[in-house]
Enzyme design. Structure first.
Site, mmCIF file in Angstrom:
data_model
loop_
_atom_site.group_PDB
_atom_site.id
_atom_site.type_symbol
_atom_site.label_atom_id
_atom_site.label_comp_id
_atom_site.label_asym_id
_atom_site.label_seq_id
_atom_site.Cartn_x
_atom_site.Cartn_y
_atom_site.Cartn_z
ATOM 1 N N TYR A 283 0.835 -1.209 0.000
ATOM 2 C CA TYR A 283 0.000 0.000 0.000
ATOM 3 C C TYR A 283 0.871 1.260 0.000
ATOM 4 C CZ TYR A 283 -3.525 3.386 1.435
ATOM 5 O OH TYR A 283 -4.350 4.482 1.497
ATOM 6 N N LYS B 105 1.308 4.311 -2.914
ATOM 7 C CA LYS B 105 1.060 5.729 -2.666
ATOM 8 C C LYS B 105 2.328 6.553 -2.927
ATOM 9 C CE LYS B 105 -3.305 5.488 -1.568
ATOM 10 N NZ LYS B 105 -4.332 6.055 -2.462
#
Ligand SMILES: *[C@@H]1O[C@H](CO)[C@@H](O)[C@H](O)[C@H]1NC(C)=O
Length: 248
Positions: A196, A200
């Site tokens: 994750y 990002k």
């Protein structure tokens, strides 16, 4: 040549540090003044066309309502098409003159092309693209049994790129804006959230690069929220798990 390298190795670090100390405060002052200017002269989005991905829940849903209150026309996109109806209804009640919903998976190139075309076919223009659709994944690399975490990059990174690619000609025409919802986790490492945070970080760095690539015609805003209570964060928090798992 060796001597030149040696001298530069000694001289360059202190020189760049001194230059940084001189110019960084000026840069911060400039940024601060710009920030104040934008707060005083905020954009009138009334009648403008705004496309929001991942609009059926969480941050995307709330962004839709904020644009609706300011009178923007909306194109709401989500993979959970059955849940868009309620958001469309509420956005209309809050003051949006016209709202359309498109069911689509941002990680599919053809879907991204389709929803951008739907926006332009219906409204004839596009002013803001809000790249919000994203998923989370939690788990350790050593426990990874399949390639499921690839989906995080497909949605969070590639999904954002595809939408932007198809929207860019229309945004250039309208001198519009691209908004990307990244995360503070894009700056910091976090155990079990590696995929994750990597997705990002990729988004942040890509859009910082795109900013210099496209110049001033299209504004780019990279939003880096901290922990936000949403379905995704609830699911990630609930599932303290061994296998990598996707949370939308
Ligand atoms: C915002 O734009 C709309 C449409 O162009 C216009 O009707 C309205 O008066 C503007 N509002 C303000 C506060 O400038």
């Amino acid at each position: 040549m060796d001597l030149v390298h040696k001298v530069l190795n000694i001289l360059l670090p202190p020189i760049s540090t001194i230059l940084l100390l001189c110019f960084f405060p000026l840069y911060l002052v400039f940024k601060f003044l710009y920030y104040i200017k934008r707060h005083i002269f905020s954009e009138n989005v009334s009648g403008k066309v705004v496309l929001i991905t991942g609009a059926a829940s969480g941050i995307g849903e709330q962004i839709s309502y904020e644009y609706a209150k300011r009178g923007a026309c909306l194109v709401l996109v989500d993979i959970k098409e059955d849940r868009l109806g309620a958001v469309v209804e509420k956005a209309r009640n809050l003051g949006s003159p016209d709202v359309i919903a498109v069911g689509a998976d941002v990680s599919k190139v053809e879907d991204s092309e389709r929803f951008v075309r739907a926006a332009v076919d219906h409204f004839g223009r596009l002013d803001h693209l809000v790249n919000n659709a994203g998923i989370g994944v939690s788990g350790q690399l050593k426990d990874m049994k399949n390639l499921l975490p690839r989906r995080v990059m497909d949605v969070n990174f590639w999904g954002t790129i595809y939408s932007t690619h198809f929207a860019l000609p229309h945004l250039t025409k309208s001198k519009g804006k691209i908004i990307v919802i990244a995360s503070t986790l894009g700056w910091y490492p976090a155990p079990k959230l590696g995929f994750y945070v990597a997705s990002k970080a990729a988004v942040i760095n890509f859009y910082e690069s795109l900013r210099s690539e496209i110049g001033g015609d299209v504004g780019i805003t990279i939003v880096t929220p901290g922990l936000i209570k949403s379905e995704m964060s609830d699911n990630l928090a609930k599932k303290v798990i061994d296998n990598p798992i996707i949370c939308a």
